[in-house]
Each structure stands twice: as structure tokens, then as C-alpha cells.
Motif scaffolding. Structure first.
Motif, PDB file in Angstrom:
ATOM      1  N   PRO A   1       0.848  -1.200   0.000  1.00  0.00           N
ATOM      2  CA  PRO A   1       0.000   0.000   0.000  1.00  0.00           C
ATOM      3  C   PRO A   1       0.882   1.248   0.000  1.00  0.00           C
ATOM      4  N   MET A   2       0.506   2.214  -0.841  1.00  0.00           N
ATOM      5  CA  MET A   2       1.315   3.432  -0.952  1.00  0.00           C
ATOM      6  C   MET A   2       1.201   4.304   0.293  1.00  0.00           C
ATOM      7  N   ARG A   3       2.215   5.035   0.498  1.00  0.00           N
ATOM      8  CA  ARG A   3       2.173   6.029   1.573  1.00  0.00           C
ATOM      9  C   ARG A   3       1.225   7.133   1.122  1.00  0.00           C
ATOM     10  N   ALA A   4       0.509   7.711   2.054  1.00  0.00           N
ATOM     11  CA  ALA A   4      -0.470   8.747   1.714  1.00  0.00           C
ATOM     12  C   ALA A   4       0.173   9.825   0.856  1.00  0.00           C
ATOM     13  N   ASP A   5       1.357  10.166   1.246  1.00  0.00           N
ATOM     14  CA  ASP A   5       2.209  11.098   0.549  1.00  0.00           C
ATOM     15  C   ASP A   5       2.297  10.802  -0.948  1.00  0.00           C
ATOM     16  N   THR A   6       2.771   9.620  -1.216  1.00  0.00           N
ATOM     17  CA  THR A   6       2.974   9.168  -2.576  1.00  0.00           C
ATOM     18  C   THR A   6       1.691   9.147  -3.389  1.00  0.00           C
TER      19      THR A   6
ATOM     20  N   ARG B   1      -0.924  10.931  -3.120  1.00  0.00           N
ATOM     21  CA  ARG B   1      -1.305  12.279  -3.530  1.00  0.00           C
ATOM     22  C   ARG B   1      -0.489  12.743  -4.730  1.00  0.00           C
ATOM     23  N   THR B   2       0.807  12.484  -4.650  1.00  0.00           N
ATOM     24  CA  THR B   2       1.690  12.892  -5.739  1.00  0.00           C
ATOM     25  C   THR B   2       1.311  12.209  -7.045  1.00  0.00           C
ATOM     26  N   VAL B   3       1.110  10.915  -6.963  1.00  0.00           N
ATOM     27  CA  VAL B   3       0.752  10.167  -8.165  1.00  0.00           C
ATOM     28  C   VAL B   3      -0.533  10.715  -8.774  1.00  0.00           C
ATOM     29  N   ARG B   4      -1.500  10.942  -7.934  1.00  0.00           N
ATOM     30  CA  ARG B   4      -2.764  11.496  -8.401  1.00  0.00           C
ATOM     31  C   ARG B   4      -2.570  12.856  -9.061  1.00  0.00           C
ATOM     32  N   ALA B   5      -1.777  13.688  -8.395  1.00  0.00           N
ATOM     33  CA  ALA B   5      -1.524  15.028  -8.929  1.00  0.00           C
ATOM     34  C   ALA B   5      -0.877  14.933 -10.306  1.00  0.00           C
ATOM     35  N   ILE B   6       0.031  13.990 -10.447  1.00  0.00           N
ATOM     36  CA  ILE B   6       0.717  13.831 -11.729  1.00  0.00           C
ATOM     37  C   ILE B   6      -0.250  13.345 -12.803  1.00  0.00           C
ATOM     38  N   LEU B   7      -1.060  12.375 -12.460  1.00  0.00           N
ATOM     39  CA  LEU B   7      -2.016  11.851 -13.443  1.00  0.00           C
ATOM     40  C   LEU B   7      -2.997  12.945 -13.872  1.00  0.00           C
ATOM     41  N   GLU B   8      -3.476  13.690 -12.896  1.00  0.00           N
ATOM     42  CA  GLU B   8      -4.423  14.758 -13.234  1.00  0.00           C
ATOM     43  C   GLU B   8      -3.760  15.824 -14.098  1.00  0.00           C
ATOM     44  N   ALA B   9      -2.530  16.146 -13.749  1.00  0.00           N
ATOM     45  CA  ALA B   9      -1.794  17.142 -14.526  1.00  0.00           C
ATOM     46  C   ALA B   9      -1.556  16.633 -15.939  1.00  0.00           C
ATOM     47  N   ALA B  10      -1.216  15.359 -16.032  1.00  0.00           N
ATOM     48  CA  ALA B  10      -0.957  14.768 -17.346  1.00  0.00           C
ATOM     49  C   ALA B  10      -2.203  14.860 -18.216  1.00  0.00           C
ATOM     50  N   GLU B  11      -3.326  14.527 -17.651  1.00  0.00           N
ATOM     51  CA  GLU B  11      -4.588  14.623 -18.389  1.00  0.00           C
ATOM     52  C   GLU B  11      -4.807  16.049 -18.888  1.00  0.00           C
ATOM     53  N   ARG B  12      -4.648  16.985 -17.992  1.00  0.00           N
ATOM     54  CA  ARG B  12      -4.871  18.384 -18.343  1.00  0.00           C
ATOM     55  C   ARG B  12      -3.907  18.861 -19.426  1.00  0.00           C
ATOM     56  N   VAL B  13      -2.627  18.640 -19.171  1.00  0.00           N
ATOM     57  CA  VAL B  13      -1.599  19.142 -20.084  1.00  0.00           C
ATOM     58  C   VAL B  13      -1.626  18.423 -21.428  1.00  0.00           C
ATOM     59  N   LEU B  14      -1.717  17.108 -21.397  1.00  0.00           N
ATOM     60  CA  LEU B  14      -1.684  16.353 -22.647  1.00  0.00           C
ATOM     61  C   LEU B  14      -2.922  16.593 -23.503  1.00  0.00           C
ATOM     62  N   SER B  15      -4.039  16.896 -22.859  1.00  0.00           N
ATOM     63  CA  SER B  15      -5.245  17.141 -23.655  1.00  0.00           C
ATOM     64  C   SER B  15      -5.086  18.425 -24.470  1.00  0.00           C
ATOM     65  N   VAL B  16      -4.274  19.339 -23.959  1.00  0.00           N
ATOM     66  CA  VAL B  16      -4.011  20.573 -24.706  1.00  0.00           C
ATOM     67  C   VAL B  16      -2.942  20.327 -25.761  1.00  0.00           C
ATOM     68  N   ASP B  17      -1.872  19.648 -25.344  1.00  0.00           N
ATOM     69  CA  ASP B  17      -0.785  19.346 -26.277  1.00  0.00           C
ATOM     70  C   ASP B  17      -0.271  17.937 -26.026  1.00  0.00           C
ATOM     71  N   PRO B  18      -0.703  17.007 -26.879  1.00  0.00           N
ATOM     72  CA  PRO B  18      -0.342  15.601 -26.707  1.00  0.00           C
ATOM     73  C   PRO B  18       1.169  15.368 -26.728  1.00  0.00           C
ATOM     74  N   ALA B  19       1.910  16.343 -27.206  1.00  0.00           N
ATOM     75  CA  ALA B  19       3.362  16.176 -27.274  1.00  0.00           C
ATOM     76  C   ALA B  19       4.052  16.913 -26.128  1.00  0.00           C
ATOM     77  N   ALA B  20       3.301  17.278 -25.134  1.00  0.00           N
ATOM     78  CA  ALA B  20       3.876  18.006 -24.000  1.00  0.00           C
ATOM     79  C   ALA B  20       5.001  17.206 -23.353  1.00  0.00           C
ATOM     80  N   THR B  21       5.944  17.911 -22.754  1.00  0.00           N
ATOM     81  CA  THR B  21       7.114  17.263 -22.158  1.00  0.00           C
ATOM     82  C   THR B  21       6.845  16.875 -20.699  1.00  0.00           C
ATOM     83  N   MET B  22       7.724  16.036 -20.194  1.00  0.00           N
ATOM     84  CA  MET B  22       7.648  15.632 -18.792  1.00  0.00           C
ATOM     85  C   MET B  22       7.744  16.871 -17.900  1.00  0.00           C
ATOM     86  N   GLU B  23       8.561  17.784 -18.297  1.00  0.00           N
ATOM     87  CA  GLU B  23       8.763  19.021 -17.541  1.00  0.00           C
ATOM     88  C   GLU B  23       7.441  19.775 -17.392  1.00  0.00           C
ATOM     89  N   GLN B  24       6.725  19.920 -18.484  1.00  0.00           N
ATOM     90  CA  GLN B  24       5.448  20.641 -18.445  1.00  0.00           C
ATOM     91  C   GLN B  24       4.452  19.940 -17.527  1.00  0.00           C
TER      92      GLN B  24
END
Lengths: 202, 202
Positions: B16-21, B23-46
Motif C-alpha cells: 500500500p502506498m504512503r499517503a504522501d505518494t 497524492r503525488t501520483v494522483r496530482a501527476i495523473l491529473e496534470a498529465a490529463e490536463r496538459v496532454l489534452s491541450v498538447d499531446p506532445a507536452a514534455t515531462m517538464e510541463q
DNA sequence: AGGACTTGCGACATGAGAGTTGCATGTTCT
DNA sequence: AGAACATGCAACTCTCATGTCGCAAGTCCT
């Protein structure tokens, strides 16, 4: 099929292209559509290969990858515009115009689907034409409504969105023959107006 | 809103993940959805920036860009599946089930639209669930037809495609309230069954 | 035929993004 | 509190796509 003498792939057509060049440019644009629709992040190399030319040739015709993508969008937009105009949406009887626009646009969308709607429209040229087509489409639906095919209180914006969505979906399965294309267009218009539920669908 | 205890972002959830982790994973997935939907070629940095984490952290959670994209697809697919199942499409009355599936899927599609349909489905896990949902959907439409809402000779494949297309379109404009979401779902079902033409649209 | 133009090829420069590591600083969990 | 683990930061390597050039061979136009 004899395309209607499509003209400029690049903004300014100062000098008429050599037959040679025109063929190459076309091949590249068609390859770009094909390849990018499968993988929007495809490389210049992949596009060049699909076009049957050397990578450097692509660069000779299109200064940068971005320029190629913009040219592709411009090209598809132009064909889109032609397709709509050819249906005489302002003057033909509304039902006829709606059907005719559907057939024409379907044809273009099948060939240039990726360039038509998966591409950013930051180019002013492209945006302008898109707006123009949008206006034509809106006026067409007003005419369709006034002809009694839509209820007087229809939300024309929703109508248009549904219409686009149906087109998009229909264009994913390219028909083989012209007859099949007609059938497909009929289905789109029918579904738009009457849905798929239990009603007189014919 | 209380999400239904969503579980594994990565294939195997040994520990089981640490609560910490989490949250981070979720934040990344949500960010990825948001960013990639605008630009599918967005970088990891973005994506990292949008998630409010360092780029290295993204790499720590997802071995490669590809892994991130696959995880995103898997995540969205799981939520999609949950949305359909929660509507009990096999047992609820057909009309109710159709409506309920529409609302549920719309909700997911608004939040995870990009991951749901602009992503390659070469992962077996994702493909399996998609197939499962597809089957559920097909059976639902059989029930809807048998209930008399569709003509006996309806092309269920076309029905399903139109349904998907309408959902896709409806999901582009996120409603603010739950009431608006209900209205949107109603509109989708109504349009699917009766179209936008002159008829008893209620 | 002959000048003008285009293409393929090979080589090269450049830059950007992916992916890694070590370490100091925080955060969780029990 | 204290062990275990997560994060940010900075520095680095490496791969790969983009974009350029010059030259020899081929194609177009009139």
C-alpha cells in the motif's frame, strides 16, 4: 476523380510551381495526413518515407516541421471550404443543401480528417476560413429550421455540434463506393433529424 | 464528491502506498490529463510543473514517459469501467440504465476525456477492460431495443457509434452543477433516440 | 538541346527532452 | 521520537529529431 485544380499549399503563390514540385508537395501532404493521423508525433523522416522522398526534400518544401503542419492544416481547410461552398448552402433548398453539404464534407473528412480537426488553428488564414464555414453552417441550419425540419425553438448550436459529431463518427469508416457514401450521408442526416429510436426512419 | 477509493495506478499494488505518494501520483495523473489534452506532445517538464512537483519526481513514479501515458490510460479506463458498472446496465430497467450510464460516463469523460479516447490502447489490461465495457454496452442496447425504444431492425452498431459520438461531443463543455449534468445527459439520450428534428422532444 | 530547377545522398551542427544519480531536506507512519 | 521513505535540486549522459550544406545525377520546360 479529377480534383478541382487545388492551388496553393503555401501562403503565396508568386510563381507557378513546376509540375515536378507540385507532385512532390502533394505527396508530402498526403503522407503527412496519413502518418500523423496514426501518430501525431511522427517524425519528418517517417513522413518523408511515407511520401517516397528523401527527408531533405521535405525540408526543402517546408522550412520546418511546424510549417509543414500549418501547410497541411491550410490545405485541408481549403478543401473543407470548397466542399461546403460547392453545395450552395445559401441558395439550394434547405433539405437538399443539408444533404449535399454532408456528402461533400464527408468526402473531404475521410481523406483529410486528421488535418481538419486534430490540428491547432492558430494560423489566421485557417481561423478565418473556419469562421466563414461556421457562419455558412449556422445560416444553413436557420434555413433548415425555417423550412420546418427543425422545431422553431431548436437550439441551433446543439444541432450544429451534433451534426459535426455525426460527421466525425461517420468519417471514421471510409465507404468504398459512391453509393455507399450516399447511404452514409443519408444515415447521418436521418440520424441527426430523427435519431435512432422508434420512429418513421424512412 | 468522495471518489470511490480508486486503487492502483501501476500494474501491481504489492505494498500500500504512503499517503504522501498517493497524492503525488494522483496530482501527476491529473496534470498529465490536463496538459496532454491541450498538447499531446507536452514534455515531462510541463507535466511536472502542472502537477506542482519536480521533474525528477515524475520519473521516480513513472519509469518512462511511455509508462506514464500507459498508467494514465489504465487509470482512466478503470474509472470508465466503474462508471458503467455503477449504472447496473444488465439489471436496471433499460431506459433507466441508459440514462444512468450516460450520466456516469459523462462525468468521467469530462475529467479524463483525453486519456479515454486520444490514447493508444496497446496495453492488454486496457484493451481487456475496453472490450468488457463494449460488450456491456452492446447488451444494454439489445435490452433497450427489446423494450421497444429502438426499432427491431435497428443497426445496433451504428446506434452505439452515435451514442459514443454524442457523449464525446457533450463532454467537451463541462457543466457547472449536477443539475446541468443531468440536463446534458437527458439531451444526449433524447438526441440519440429522437434526433434534433421536428418531433415530440418532450 | 540546353539552362534552370529538383532530388537523393551523405555529413554535420544543434538543441531539446528523456532518463539517472547523490545528497540535503521534509514528510509519514507507528 | 526515530526509522523509513519521498521530495527538490543540480549536474550529467545520451539519444534522437530538426535543420543545413554541397554535390552529382535526374527531370522539366520551351
Amino acid at each position: 476523380m479529377a480534383l478541382p485544380a487545388a492551388s496553393k499549399p503555401q501562403p503565396d503563390d508568386a510563381k507557378p510551381m513546376r509540375a515536378d514540385t507540385e507532385r512532390t508537395v502533394r505527396a508530402i501532404l498526403e503522407a503527412a495526413e496519413r502518418v500523423l493521423s496514426v501518430d501525431p508525433a511522427a517524425t519528418m523522416e517517417q513522413i518523408a518515407e511515407a511520401a517516397g522522398v528523401a527527408r531533405t526534400t521535405v525540408h526543402r518544401r517546408f522550412a520546418s516541421r511546424d510549417a509543414l503542419v500549418r501547410a497541411l492544416a491550410a490545405w485541408a481547410t481549403r478543401r473543407f471550404h470548397e466542399a461546403v461552398e460547392a453545395a450552395r448552402p445559401e441558395t439550394a433548398p434547405p433539405a437538399v443543401a443539408l444533404y449535399q453539404v454532408t456528402v461533400n464534407v464527408l468526402r473531404v473528412k475521410i481523406a483529410w480528417g486528421f488535418a481538419m480537426d486534430a490540428l491547432p488553428v492558430d494560423a489566421p488564414e485557417v481561423a478565418r476560413v473556419h469562421a466563414e464555414v461556421l457562419a455558412r453552417c449556422e445560416r444553413l441550419f436557420v434555413r433548415v429550421r425555417d423550412a420546418g425540419l427543425l422545431p422553431p425553438d431548436a437550439d441551433l448550436n446543439w444541432v450544429r455540434r451534433v451534426y459535426y459529431a455525426l460527421m466525425h463518427e461517420a468519417a471514421t469508416h471510409a465507404p468504398e463506393t459512391d453509393a455507399a457514401l450516399d447511404a452514409l450521408a443519408t444515415r447521418v442526416v436521418d440520424t441527426l433529424l430523427y435519431g435512432v429510436g422508434t420512429r418513421g426512419t424512412a
